[in-house]
Design a protein around this motif. Structure first.
Motif, PDB file in Angstrom:
ATOM      1  N   GLN A   1       0.841  -1.195   0.000  1.00  8.21           N
ATOM      2  CA  GLN A   1       0.000   0.000   0.000  1.00  8.21           C
ATOM      3  C   GLN A   1       0.875   1.244   0.000  1.00  8.21           C
ATOM      4  O   GLN A   1       1.727   1.411   0.854  1.00  8.21           O
ATOM      5  N   VAL A   2       0.665   2.107  -0.968  1.00  5.40           N
ATOM      6  CA  VAL A   2       1.463   3.321  -1.081  1.00  5.40           C
ATOM      7  C   VAL A   2       0.926   4.386  -0.136  1.00  5.40           C
ATOM      8  O   VAL A   2      -0.282   4.613  -0.051  1.00  5.40           O
ATOM      9  N   GLN A   3       1.856   5.014   0.568  1.00  6.99           N
ATOM     10  CA  GLN A   3       1.489   6.132   1.437  1.00  6.99           C
ATOM     11  C   GLN A   3       2.494   7.253   1.278  1.00  6.99           C
ATOM     12  O   GLN A   3       3.695   7.009   1.160  1.00  6.99           O
ATOM     13  N   LEU A   4       2.011   8.478   1.267  1.00  3.83           N
ATOM     14  CA  LEU A   4       2.855   9.663   1.338  1.00  3.83           C
ATOM     15  C   LEU A   4       2.505  10.339   2.654  1.00  3.83           C
ATOM     16  O   LEU A   4       1.379  10.804   2.835  1.00  3.83           O
ATOM     17  N   VAL A   5       3.458  10.366   3.555  1.00  2.00           N
ATOM     18  CA  VAL A   5       3.219  10.920   4.883  1.00  2.00           C
ATOM     19  C   VAL A   5       3.964  12.235   5.010  1.00  2.00           C
ATOM     20  O   VAL A   5       5.191  12.287   4.885  1.00  2.00           O
ATOM     21  N   GLN A   6       3.214  13.286   5.274  1.00  2.00           N
ATOM     22  CA  GLN A   6       3.776  14.618   5.379  1.00  2.00           C
ATOM     23  C   GLN A   6       4.050  14.992   6.819  1.00  2.00           C
ATOM     24  O   GLN A   6       3.347  14.550   7.739  1.00  2.00           O
ATOM     25  N   SER A   7       5.052  15.834   6.995  1.00  2.00           N
ATOM     26  CA  SER A   7       5.351  16.396   8.312  1.00  2.00           C
ATOM     27  C   SER A   7       5.813  17.832   8.119  1.00  2.00           C
ATOM     28  O   SER A   7       6.198  18.237   7.020  1.00  2.00           O
ATOM     29  N   GLY A   8       5.808  18.553   9.228  1.00  2.00           N
ATOM     30  CA  GLY A   8       6.164  19.966   9.173  1.00  2.00           C
ATOM     31  C   GLY A   8       4.917  20.822   9.122  1.00  2.00           C
ATOM     32  O   GLY A   8       3.812  20.359   9.380  1.00  2.00           O
ATOM     33  N   GLY A   9       5.092  22.061   8.754  1.00  2.00           N
ATOM     34  CA  GLY A   9       3.971  22.981   8.715  1.00  2.00           C
ATOM     35  C   GLY A   9       3.707  23.593  10.076  1.00  2.00           C
ATOM     36  O   GLY A   9       4.458  23.408  11.015  1.00  2.00           O
ATOM     37  N   GLY A  10       2.628  24.362  10.142  1.00  2.00           N
ATOM     38  CA  GLY A  10       2.270  25.015  11.393  1.00  2.00           C
ATOM     39  C   GLY A  10       2.034  26.496  11.200  1.00  2.00           C
ATOM     40  O   GLY A  10       1.755  26.961  10.095  1.00  2.00           O
ATOM     41  N   LEU A  11       2.163  27.231  12.299  1.00  2.00           N
ATOM     42  CA  LEU A  11       1.917  28.675  12.303  1.00  2.00           C
ATOM     43  C   LEU A  11       3.233  29.424  12.430  1.00  2.00           C
ATOM     44  O   LEU A  11       4.065  29.083  13.280  1.00  2.00           O
ATOM     45  N   VAL A  12       3.416  30.431  11.593  1.00  2.00           N
ATOM     46  CA  VAL A  12       4.649  31.219  11.622  1.00  2.00           C
ATOM     47  C   VAL A  12       4.302  32.666  11.287  1.00  2.00           C
ATOM     48  O   VAL A  12       3.305  32.929  10.612  1.00  2.00           O
ATOM     49  N   GLN A  13       5.124  33.584  11.770  1.00  2.00           N
ATOM     50  CA  GLN A  13       4.925  34.989  11.431  1.00  2.00           C
ATOM     51  C   GLN A  13       5.488  35.291  10.047  1.00  2.00           C
ATOM     52  O   GLN A  13       6.396  34.594   9.574  1.00  2.00           O
ATOM     53  N   ALA A  14       4.963  36.316   9.429  1.00  2.00           N
ATOM     54  CA  ALA A  14       5.477  36.736   8.126  1.00  2.00           C
ATOM     55  C   ALA A  14       6.983  36.975   8.208  1.00  2.00           C
ATOM     56  O   ALA A  14       7.483  37.545   9.181  1.00  2.00           O
ATOM     57  N   GLY A  15       7.668  36.504   7.174  1.00  2.00           N
ATOM     58  CA  GLY A  15       9.116  36.608   7.154  1.00  2.00           C
ATOM     59  C   GLY A  15       9.825  35.393   7.702  1.00  2.00           C
ATOM     60  O   GLY A  15      11.048  35.260   7.539  1.00  2.00           O
ATOM     61  N   GLY A  16       9.088  34.519   8.345  1.00  2.00           N
ATOM     62  CA  GLY A  16       9.667  33.324   8.933  1.00  2.00           C
ATOM     63  C   GLY A  16       9.831  32.197   7.922  1.00  2.00           C
ATOM     64  O   GLY A  16       9.565  32.354   6.730  1.00  2.00           O
ATOM     65  N   SER A  17      10.271  31.050   8.429  1.00  2.00           N
ATOM     66  CA  SER A  17      10.558  29.893   7.584  1.00  2.00           C
ATOM     67  C   SER A  17       9.894  28.641   8.145  1.00  2.00           C
ATOM     68  O   SER A  17       9.705  28.513   9.367  1.00  2.00           O
ATOM     69  N   LEU A  18       9.575  27.745   7.249  1.00  2.00           N
ATOM     70  CA  LEU A  18       9.079  26.417   7.611  1.00  2.00           C
ATOM     71  C   LEU A  18       9.627  25.411   6.603  1.00  2.00           C
ATOM     72  O   LEU A  18       9.938  25.778   5.460  1.00  2.00           O
ATOM     73  N   ARG A  19       9.691  24.172   7.036  1.00  2.00           N
ATOM     74  CA  ARG A  19      10.131  23.098   6.150  1.00  2.00           C
ATOM     75  C   ARG A  19       9.095  21.988   6.179  1.00  2.00           C
ATOM     76  O   ARG A  19       8.722  21.506   7.253  1.00  2.00           O
ATOM     77  N   LEU A  20       8.632  21.610   5.005  1.00  2.00           N
ATOM     78  CA  LEU A  20       7.701  20.498   4.869  1.00  2.00           C
ATOM     79  C   LEU A  20       8.456  19.285   4.347  1.00  2.00           C
ATOM     80  O   LEU A  20       9.313  19.411   3.468  1.00  2.00           O
ATOM     81  N   SER A  21       8.122  18.128   4.881  1.00  2.00           N
ATOM     82  CA  SER A  21       8.731  16.884   4.429  1.00  2.00           C
ATOM     83  C   SER A  21       7.647  15.897   4.023  1.00  2.00           C
ATOM     84  O   SER A  21       6.536  15.917   4.570  1.00  2.00           O
ATOM     85  N   CYS A  22       7.988  15.052   3.078  1.00  3.58           N
ATOM     86  CA  CYS A  22       7.049  14.046   2.582  1.00  3.58           C
ATOM     87  C   CYS A  22       7.822  12.754   2.374  1.00  3.58           C
ATOM     88  O   CYS A  22       8.784  12.725   1.598  1.00  3.58           O
ATOM     89  N   ALA A  23       7.408  11.721   3.079  1.00  2.00           N
ATOM     90  CA  ALA A  23       8.078  10.430   2.987  1.00  2.00           C
ATOM     91  C   ALA A  23       7.142   9.414   2.338  1.00  2.00           C
ATOM     92  O   ALA A  23       6.011   9.224   2.797  1.00  2.00           O
ATOM     93  N   ALA A  24       7.623   8.762   1.303  1.00  2.00           N
ATOM     94  CA  ALA A  24       6.824   7.766   0.592  1.00  2.00           C
ATOM     95  C   ALA A  24       7.171   6.372   1.085  1.00  2.00           C
ATOM     96  O   ALA A  24       8.327   6.075   1.378  1.00  2.00           O
TER      97      ALA A  24
END
Length: 127
Positions: A1-24
């Motif tokens: 069974q194929v799955q793509l599981v995401q992590s990261g995201g959330g709330l940040v102020q303008a100008g900030g940074s976030l990193r999203l990850s996706c593992a298959a």
């Protein structure tokens, strides 16, 4: 069974940074292009960035060029999205996806060109 599981995201102020990850899991996608899409409330899903099977070719939406970077690791079967200088208009649910079918090794812009999808993760950018 194929799955793509995401992590990261959330709330940040303008100008900030976030990193999203996706593992298959369930199969290897080293021959497939992968992409990140987003869907803001009341809007259609749109391409953010896409990357070819070997990382040699990338595509970015004009709205994120110079701020976002897509990367993949075929050894780990993952694709990441580094988001810098975030703006309130980047607020959306973000999805990773794997392209399927003809020319699946190359980046594509349309959601219809992608077959496997992650579960989505919320990114909220406050002013």
């Amino acid at each position: 069974q194929v799955q793509l599981v995401q992590s990261g995201g959330g709330l940040v102020q303008a100008g900030g940074s976030l990193r999203l990850s996706c593992a298959a899991s369930g199969r290897t996608f080293s021959s497939n292009a992968m992409g990140w899409f987003r869907q803001a409330s009341g809007k259609e899903r749109e391409i953010v960035a896409a990357i070819s099977w070997n990382g040699g070719d990338t595509y970015y939406a004009d709205s994120v060029k110079g701020r976002f970077t897509i990367q993949r690791d075929n050894n780990k079967n993952t694709v990441d999205l580094q988001m810098n200088s975030l703006k309130p208009e980047d607020t959306a649910v973000y999805y990773c996806a794997v392209r399927w079918g003809e020319y699946s090794y190359a980046p594509a812009y349309a959601p219809a060109d992608y077959y496997y999808w992650g579960q989505g993760t919320q990114v909220a950018v406050s002013p």
